[in-house]
Design an enzyme around this catalytic site. Structure first.
Site, PDB file in Angstrom:
ATOM      1  N   ARG A  32       4.395   9.658  -3.024  1.00 18.78           N
ATOM      2  CA  ARG A  32       5.181   9.805  -1.801  1.00 18.78           C
ATOM      3  C   ARG A  32       4.261  10.211  -0.658  1.00 18.78           C
ATOM      4  NH1 ARG A  32       9.629   8.401   1.042  1.00 18.78           N
ATOM      5  NH2 ARG A  32      11.463   9.604   0.463  1.00 18.78           N
ATOM      6  N   LYS A  44      17.306  -0.297  10.077  1.00 22.50           N
ATOM      7  CA  LYS A  44      17.544  -0.780   8.706  1.00 22.50           C
ATOM      8  C   LYS A  44      18.901  -1.473   8.591  1.00 22.50           C
ATOM      9  CE  LYS A  44      14.122   0.286   5.811  1.00 22.50           C
ATOM     10  NZ  LYS A  44      13.355  -0.692   5.036  1.00 22.50           N
ATOM     11  N   ASP A  72       0.883  -8.594   9.907  1.00 26.50           N
ATOM     12  CA  ASP A  72       1.573  -7.435  10.464  1.00 26.50           C
ATOM     13  C   ASP A  72       3.008  -7.824  10.775  1.00 26.50           C
ATOM     14  OD1 ASP A  72       0.350  -4.642  11.910  1.00 26.50           O
ATOM     15  OD2 ASP A  72       2.377  -5.260  12.471  1.00 26.50           O
ATOM     16  N   THR A  83       0.822  -1.216   0.000  1.00 27.45           N
ATOM     17  CA  THR A  83       0.000   0.000   0.000  1.00 27.45           C
ATOM     18  C   THR A  83       0.856   1.268   0.000  1.00 27.45           C
ATOM     19  OG1 THR A  83      -0.079  -0.140   2.404  1.00 27.45           O
ATOM     20  CG2 THR A  83      -1.956  -1.062   1.209  1.00 27.45           C
ATOM     21  N   LEU A 129       9.130  -4.463   1.614  1.00 25.29           N
ATOM     22  CA  LEU A 129       9.177  -2.996   1.537  1.00 25.29           C
ATOM     23  C   LEU A 129       8.505  -2.337   2.739  1.00 25.29           C
ATOM     24  CD1 LEU A 129       8.084  -2.576  -2.218  1.00 25.29           C
ATOM     25  CD2 LEU A 129      10.337  -3.150  -1.305  1.00 25.29           C
ATOM     26  N   ALA A 130       7.862  -3.128   3.602  1.00 24.13           N
ATOM     27  CA  ALA A 130       7.071  -2.519   4.684  1.00 24.13           C
ATOM     28  C   ALA A 130       7.948  -2.105   5.855  1.00 24.13           C
ATOM     29  CB  ALA A 130       6.010  -3.510   5.164  1.00 24.13           C
ATOM     30  N   THR A 184      18.610   1.210   2.975  1.00 30.99           N
ATOM     31  CA  THR A 184      18.604   2.669   2.799  1.00 30.99           C
ATOM     32  C   THR A 184      19.981   3.306   2.899  1.00 30.99           C
ATOM     33  OG1 THR A 184      17.816   4.745   3.787  1.00 30.99           O
ATOM     34  CG2 THR A 184      18.058   2.891   5.277  1.00 30.99           C
ATOM     35  N   GLN A 224       8.165   1.171   9.312  1.00 27.19           N
ATOM     36  CA  GLN A 224       8.088   2.592   9.678  1.00 27.19           C
ATOM     37  C   GLN A 224       9.301   3.240   9.021  1.00 27.19           C
ATOM     38  OE1 GLN A 224       8.012   5.925  10.269  1.00 27.19           O
ATOM     39  NE2 GLN A 224       9.593   5.533  11.816  1.00 27.19           N
TER      40      GLN A 224
HETATM   41  P1  NAP Z   1       5.937   4.033   2.508  1.00 29.25           P
HETATM   42  O1  NAP Z   1       5.216   4.717   1.412  1.00 29.25           O
HETATM   43  O2  NAP Z   1       6.083   4.699   3.846  1.00 29.25           O
HETATM   44  O3  NAP Z   1       5.232   2.613   2.732  1.00 29.25           O
HETATM   45  C1  NAP Z   1       5.480   1.842   3.878  1.00 29.25           C
HETATM   46  C2  NAP Z   1       4.629   0.592   3.818  1.00 29.25           C
HETATM   47  O4  NAP Z   1       4.879  -0.197   4.980  1.00 29.25           O
HETATM   48  C3  NAP Z   1       3.115   0.873   3.771  1.00 29.25           C
HETATM   49  O5  NAP Z   1       2.516  -0.041   2.901  1.00 29.25           O
HETATM   50  C4  NAP Z   1       2.713   0.595   5.219  1.00 29.25           C
HETATM   51  O6  NAP Z   1       1.364   0.218   5.345  1.00 29.25           O
HETATM   52  C5  NAP Z   1       3.616  -0.589   5.528  1.00 29.25           C
HETATM   53  N1  NAP Z   1       3.763  -0.860   6.969  1.00 29.25           N
HETATM   54  C6  NAP Z   1       4.224  -0.019   7.900  1.00 29.25           C
HETATM   55  N2  NAP Z   1       4.215  -0.624   9.105  1.00 29.25           N
HETATM   56  C7  NAP Z   1       3.724  -1.878   8.909  1.00 29.25           C
HETATM   57  C8  NAP Z   1       3.463  -2.986   9.760  1.00 29.25           C
HETATM   58  N3  NAP Z   1       3.661  -2.930  11.084  1.00 29.25           N
HETATM   59  N4  NAP Z   1       2.979  -4.140   9.219  1.00 29.25           N
HETATM   60  C9  NAP Z   1       2.739  -4.200   7.898  1.00 29.25           C
HETATM   61  N5  NAP Z   1       2.944  -3.173   7.029  1.00 29.25           N
HETATM   62  C10 NAP Z   1       3.445  -2.033   7.548  1.00 29.25           C
HETATM   63  O7  NAP Z   1       7.421   3.651   2.058  1.00 29.25           O
HETATM   64  P2  NAP Z   1       8.079   3.701   0.595  1.00 29.25           P
HETATM   65  O8  NAP Z   1       8.546   5.100   0.342  1.00 29.25           O
HETATM   66  O9  NAP Z   1       7.209   3.009  -0.359  1.00 29.25           O
HETATM   67  O10 NAP Z   1       9.399   2.852   0.869  1.00 29.25           O
HETATM   68  C11 NAP Z   1       9.367   1.439   0.739  1.00 29.25           C
HETATM   69  C12 NAP Z   1      10.513   0.852   1.542  1.00 29.25           C
HETATM   70  O11 NAP Z   1      11.756   1.378   1.050  1.00 29.25           O
HETATM   71  C13 NAP Z   1      10.486   1.195   3.028  1.00 29.25           C
HETATM   72  O12 NAP Z   1      10.925   0.062   3.743  1.00 29.25           O
HETATM   73  C14 NAP Z   1      11.483   2.311   3.185  1.00 29.25           C
HETATM   74  O13 NAP Z   1      12.063   2.304   4.478  1.00 29.25           O
HETATM   75  C15 NAP Z   1      12.505   1.938   2.121  1.00 29.25           C
HETATM   76  N6  NAP Z   1      13.210   3.094   1.569  1.00 29.25           N
HETATM   77  C16 NAP Z   1      12.510   4.079   0.967  1.00 29.25           C
HETATM   78  C17 NAP Z   1      13.178   5.165   0.437  1.00 29.25           C
HETATM   79  C18 NAP Z   1      12.433   6.278  -0.256  1.00 29.25           C
HETATM   80  O14 NAP Z   1      13.070   7.290  -0.571  1.00 29.25           O
HETATM   81  N7  NAP Z   1      11.153   6.115  -0.541  1.00 29.25           N
HETATM   82  C19 NAP Z   1      14.585   5.228   0.488  1.00 29.25           C
HETATM   83  C20 NAP Z   1      15.260   4.187   1.126  1.00 29.25           C
HETATM   84  C21 NAP Z   1      14.566   3.108   1.642  1.00 29.25           C
HETATM   85  P3  NAP Z   1       0.173   1.331   5.527  1.00 29.25           P
HETATM   86  O15 NAP Z   1      -0.206   1.761   4.127  1.00 29.25           O
HETATM   87  O16 NAP Z   1      -0.880   0.550   6.207  1.00 29.25           O
HETATM   88  O17 NAP Z   1       0.739   2.468   6.334  1.00 29.25           O
HETATM   89  O1  F7E Z   2      13.701  14.570   4.376  1.00 33.40           O
HETATM   90  C1  F7E Z   2      14.712  17.898   5.290  1.00 33.40           C
HETATM   91  C2  F7E Z   2      14.997  16.756   6.224  1.00 33.40           C
HETATM   92  O2  F7E Z   2      11.759  13.257   5.253  1.00 33.40           O
HETATM   93  C3  F7E Z   2      14.659  14.969   3.410  1.00 33.40           C
HETATM   94  C4  F7E Z   2      12.908   8.275   3.627  1.00 33.40           C
HETATM   95  O3  F7E Z   2      12.295   7.694   2.498  1.00 33.40           O
HETATM   96  O4  F7E Z   2      14.895   8.852   2.404  1.00 33.40           O
HETATM   97  C5  F7E Z   2      13.845   9.385   3.190  1.00 33.40           C
HETATM   98  O5  F7E Z   2      14.373   9.979   4.362  1.00 33.40           O
HETATM   99  C6  F7E Z   2      15.441  16.147   3.953  1.00 33.40           C
HETATM  100  C7  F7E Z   2      15.960  15.947   5.370  1.00 33.40           C
HETATM  101  O6  F7E Z   2      13.454  12.176   3.710  1.00 33.40           O
HETATM  102  C8  F7E Z   2      11.488  19.234   6.178  1.00 33.40           C
HETATM  103  O7  F7E Z   2      15.550  17.230   7.448  1.00 33.40           O
HETATM  104  C9  F7E Z   2      13.442  20.006   5.745  1.00 33.40           C
HETATM  105  O8  F7E Z   2      17.252  16.495   5.494  1.00 33.40           O
HETATM  106  O9  F7E Z   2      11.866  13.774   2.796  1.00 33.40           O
HETATM  107  P1  F7E Z   2      12.585  13.450   4.031  1.00 33.40           P
HETATM  108  P2  F7E Z   2      14.726  11.534   4.433  1.00 33.40           P
HETATM  109  O10 F7E Z   2      14.813  11.876   5.866  1.00 33.40           O
HETATM  110  O11 F7E Z   2      15.915  11.839   3.594  1.00 33.40           O
HETATM  111  C10 F7E Z   2      15.721   7.879   3.073  1.00 33.40           C
HETATM  112  C11 F7E Z   2      16.771   7.406   2.091  1.00 33.40           C
HETATM  113  C12 F7E Z   2      14.911   6.788   3.671  1.00 33.40           C
HETATM  114  O12 F7E Z   2      15.340   5.649   3.735  1.00 33.40           O
HETATM  115  C13 F7E Z   2      13.671   7.191   4.390  1.00 33.40           C
HETATM  116  O13 F7E Z   2      12.802   6.065   4.543  1.00 33.40           O
HETATM  117  O14 F7E Z   2      14.549  17.261   4.032  1.00 33.40           O
HETATM  118  N1  F7E Z   2      13.500  18.658   5.612  1.00 33.40           N
HETATM  119  N2  F7E Z   2      12.228  20.394   6.114  1.00 33.40           N
HETATM  120  C14 F7E Z   2      12.306  18.145   5.870  1.00 33.40           C
HETATM  121  N3  F7E Z   2      11.850  16.882   5.848  1.00 33.40           N
HETATM  122  C15 F7E Z   2      10.542  16.681   6.133  1.00 33.40           C
HETATM  123  N4  F7E Z   2      10.041  15.422   6.087  1.00 33.40           N
HETATM  124  N5  F7E Z   2       9.710  17.718   6.446  1.00 33.40           N
HETATM  125  C16 F7E Z   2      10.132  19.026   6.484  1.00 33.40           C
HETATM  126  O15 F7E Z   2       9.374  19.941   6.780  1.00 33.40           O
END
Ligand code: NAP
Ligand code: F7E
Length: 332
Positions: free
Chosen positions: A190, A159, A64, A10, A86-87, A131, A89
C-alpha cells in the site's frame, strides 16, 4: 498464451495482478509513466517479475492516461485480449488538492482507454477498478451494486464518471467492459500515505525507537478493509465471468481507524493511546463515516469470497514493516 495489458502495474494492485497472471503463463504488458527515477520498487523487488522480464513475458511501455495518442499507440501495438485499468490518482485527500488532475487521469483517462480499446481491439475484455467512494455517505448498509451513488470528493466524482462510461460502452457498443466496485484493500505494498500503511509503519518505527509519535487526522471513520491479493483474485473473477457486469468486492466487515491502531500497536507490544496524536493537517474537508460492502453478488455469480481476516491483515502489515526495518538496519 493470453496477452494482458495492465495500467497501474507499478501500484499496489497492479503488482499483485502481474504476479498472479505471470504465474499462470500470461504475457503481461504494463503501462508505465515517465518519472525522474527509474525505480519501480513494487515490481523490481519481485523475482517472478525480473525473470518474466528477462524471458520477454513481462514488457513495460511508456504511456500516460493524460495522453490519448500514447494510449492509442499502446493498445494498437500490444493488441491485448484483456485490459485491467487500475491506474489513476487514487488518494482521496490529494484529490481535493489536485481536482483537475484527478478528473484528467481517473475520469478522462478511462474514456481515452475505452476509446483506444473500441477502435483497436473491440473484442477484448476491459476491467475498471471502481470504488466504494462513489456511495459517499451511504444511504444504506451494507452497500451493494444497487445502493444509490452520491460522491463527496473529486476522486469519487471522477471514478463515478469512469464507471458510468464502462456502462455506456458496454450498452452502446456491446464491449465486454466491467467494473469491480472495490472497497478499501490493503497490504504491505500500500502507498505510505494511506492510513493502514501509515499506522503499520508508524507502529514498527516507534517500537524500534526511531520515532515517538504518529500523527493522524481522525480515529473514528470505519472502513471495510480487505487484503489486496484477495481483491485482485476478485478482479480476475469479474473479467473471467460469462458476461460483463459490475460487482462489489468487499469483506462485509467494518472497523474504525482506532481499531486498526489498537491492533497494530498491540502487535509490537505498545498502547496506541500513548503515541497517536490527532493532527488537523491529515483531516479532510469531508469524510465518509463508515463503509461496509455486500459482496453477495460476487459470491453467488463468481464464487468469489475474501479469505483474509482483519486481525491477520493488520498483523501481516506490521510484520512486513518490522522486517523491512531489520533489512535496512546497518550491520554491526
Ligand atoms: P496505487 O497503488 O495508487 O497505484 C496507482 C497506479 O496508477 C500506479 O501504478 C501509478 O503509477 C499509476 N498512475 C497514476 N497516474 C497515472 C498516469 N497519469 N498515467 C499512468 N499511470 C498513472 O493504487 P492501488 O491501491 O493499486 O489501486 C488500484 C486502482 O484501484 C486505482 O485505480 C484505485 O483508484 C482503485 N481502488 C483502490 C482501492 C484500494 O483500497 N486500494 C479501493 C478502491 C479502488 P506510478 O507508480 O508511476 O505512480
Ligand atoms: O483513509 C482516515 C481517512 O486514505 C481511510 C483509497 O484506496 O479506499 C482508499 O480511500 C480513512 C479515512 O483511504 C489519516 O480520513 C485518518 O477516513 O487510507 P485512506 P480512503 O480515503 O478510504 C477507497 C475505497 C479508494 O477508492 C481510494 O482510492 O482513514 N485517516 N487519519 C487518514 N487517512 C490518511 N490517508 N492519513 C491519515 O493520517
Amino acid at each position: 498464451m493470453k496477452r494482458t495489458l495492465i495500467t497501474g502495474i507499478t501500484g499496489q494492485d497492479g503488482s499483485y495482478l502481474a504476479e498472479s497472471l505471470l504465474s499462470e503463463g500470461h504475457e503481461v504488458h504494463g503501462l508505465v509513466r515517465q518519472a525522474s527515477l527509474m525505480q519501480r520498487s513494487r515490481l523490481d523487488s519481485l523475482p517472478s517479475c525480473s525473470a518474466a522480464r528477462a524471458e520477454g513475458r513481462l514488457k513495460l511501455h511508456y504511456a500516460d492516461l493524460t495522453d490519448s495518442s500514447s494510449l492509442q499507440w499502446l493498445v494498437r501495438q500490444v493488441k491485448p485480449g484483456e485490459i485491467y485499468h487500475l491506474a489513476g490518482q487514487s488518494h482521496v485527500k490529494v484529490s481535493f488538492d489536485l481536482p483537475e488532475y484527478t478528473a484528467e487521469t481517473t475520469g478522462l483517462g478511462t474514456l481515452r482507454l475505452l476509446e483506444a480499446m473500441r477502435q483497436n481491439v473491440p473484442e477484448a475484455r476491459f476491467f475498471l477498478a471502481a470504488t466504494s467512494e462513489i456511495f459517499g455517505e451511504p444511504s444504506e448498509s451494507p452497500q451493494s451494486e444497487t445502493t444509490p451513488v452520491n460522491p463527496i470528493n473529486p476522486y469519487a466524482a471522477a471514478k463515478l464518471y469512469a464507471l458510468n462510461l464502462v456502462r455506456v460502452y458496454r450498452k452502446a457498443y456491446g464491449l465486454f467492459a466491467c467494473a469491480g466496485i472495490l472497497f478499501n484493500h490493503e497490504s504491505p505494498r500500500r502507498g505510505e500515505n494511506y492510513v493502514t500503511r501509515k499506522i503499520a509503519r508508524g507502529a514498527a518505527r516507534i517500537a524500534k525507537g526511531l520515532e515517538r509519535e504518529l500523527h493522524l487526522g481522525t480515529l473514528t471513520p470505519r472502513r471495510d478493509w480487505g487484503w489486496a491479493p484477495d481483491t485482485v483474485e476478485g478482479m480476475r473473477a469479474v473479467l473471467g465471468a460469462g458476461r460483463p457486469d459490475d460487482y462489489v468486492l468487499a469483506t462485509g466487515e467494518t472497523h474504525s481507524v482506532g481499531e486498526f491502531c489498537a491492533l497494530a500497536f498491540e502487535a509490537v507490544g505498545l498502547d496506541y493511546r500513548d503515541h497517536v496524536v490527532l493532527d488537523p493537517e491529515y483531516a479532510r474537508p469531508v469524510d465518509i463515516t463508515e463503509t461496509r460492502g455486500d459482496a453477495g453478488k460476487a459470491a453467488r455469480e463468481l464464487g468469489w469470497r475474501p479469505r483474509t481476516p482483519f486481525p491477520e491483515l493488520v498483523r501481516r502489515m506490521v510484520e512486513a514493516e518490522r522486517a523491512a526495518l531489520e533489512e535496512r538496519a546497518p550491520a554491526d
